[in-house]
Design a protein around this motif. Sequence first.
Motif, short mmCIF file in Angstrom:
data_model
loop_
_atom_site.label_atom_id
_atom_site.label_comp_id
_atom_site.label_asym_id
_atom_site.label_seq_id
_atom_site.Cartn_x
_atom_site.Cartn_y
_atom_site.Cartn_z
N MET A 90 -37.29 28.46 60.37
CA MET A 90 -36.92 27.10 60.03
C MET A 90 -37.35 26.85 58.59
SD MET A 90 -35.78 24.05 61.28
CE MET A 90 -35.97 24.15 63.02
N ALA A 139 -37.65 24.09 55.42
CA ALA A 139 -37.81 22.65 55.28
C ALA A 139 -36.62 21.99 54.58
CB ALA A 139 -39.10 22.35 54.50
N GLN A 170 -31.45 20.62 61.57
CA GLN A 170 -32.18 19.90 62.61
C GLN A 170 -32.65 18.58 62.02
OE1 GLN A 170 -32.68 21.45 65.74
NE2 GLN A 170 -31.33 23.01 64.89
N ASP A 208 -34.31 15.80 60.43
CA ASP A 208 -35.65 15.59 59.88
C ASP A 208 -36.62 16.75 60.08
OD1 ASP A 208 -34.83 13.08 59.02
OD2 ASP A 208 -35.51 12.11 60.86
N ARG A 209 -36.14 17.87 60.56
CA ARG A 209 -37.04 19.02 60.77
C ARG A 209 -36.71 20.17 59.85
NH1 ARG A 209 -36.67 20.55 66.71
NH2 ARG A 209 -37.15 22.50 65.69
N GLY A 210 -35.62 20.10 59.12
CA GLY A 210 -35.22 21.19 58.25
C GLY A 210 -33.98 21.88 58.77
N THR A 211 -33.85 23.16 58.44
CA THR A 211 -32.66 23.91 58.79
C THR A 211 -33.05 25.27 59.36
OG1 THR A 211 -31.49 22.85 56.97
CG2 THR A 211 -30.48 24.81 57.90
N GLU A 212 -32.49 25.58 60.50
CA GLU A 212 -32.66 26.90 61.09
C GLU A 212 -31.68 27.83 60.39
OE1 GLU A 212 -34.43 29.64 63.39
OE2 GLU A 212 -34.89 27.52 63.61
N GLU A 238 -36.07 30.38 50.96
CA GLU A 238 -37.02 29.26 51.08
C GLU A 238 -37.57 28.89 49.71
OE1 GLU A 238 -40.51 27.97 54.14
OE2 GLU A 238 -40.44 30.07 53.55
N THR A 284 -38.78 24.87 48.96
CA THR A 284 -39.56 24.48 50.15
C THR A 284 -40.79 25.33 50.29
OG1 THR A 284 -38.27 25.93 51.57
CG2 THR A 284 -37.58 23.63 51.40
#
Length: 138
Positions: free
Chosen positions: A1, A3, A91, A93-97, A133, A138
Amino acid sequence: MLAAGPDAIWDAIADPHHLPRWWPRVERVENVGADSWTTVMRSPKGRAVRADFRLLETRCPSLRRFEQVLEDTPFARLMTEAVTEITLDGQLDRGTEVTIETAQRLRGMARFGVVMFRRATRRTLDEALDGLEHACGT
């Protein structure tokens, strides 16, 4: 994941010019067209190694699939196929898988080195995720 949001990550993966920022060992990208490009990498012995790629599928902002062009290259002695697929799943508010998968079909005697190929590919993909990343701040 990661950010970062899917749009920021998509900007990095959708433009081959950004590959030196995040894909391991890529020093520069040349001959970028609508659906093809050439990467110039550096071998462990310091030699420049060129690899041509062709875009197979793109679905903004969730999928990017491309293959290494192997015909008439030194890579053709080792592989009959090398396809990479990058998928993004944002996702809230959780970031991106981010998932990066590579399918390689080995040729001839290279098939006996499948364990080494898998290990090297896994290391490259892990480094690509780390680089992505970092490139996305992030």
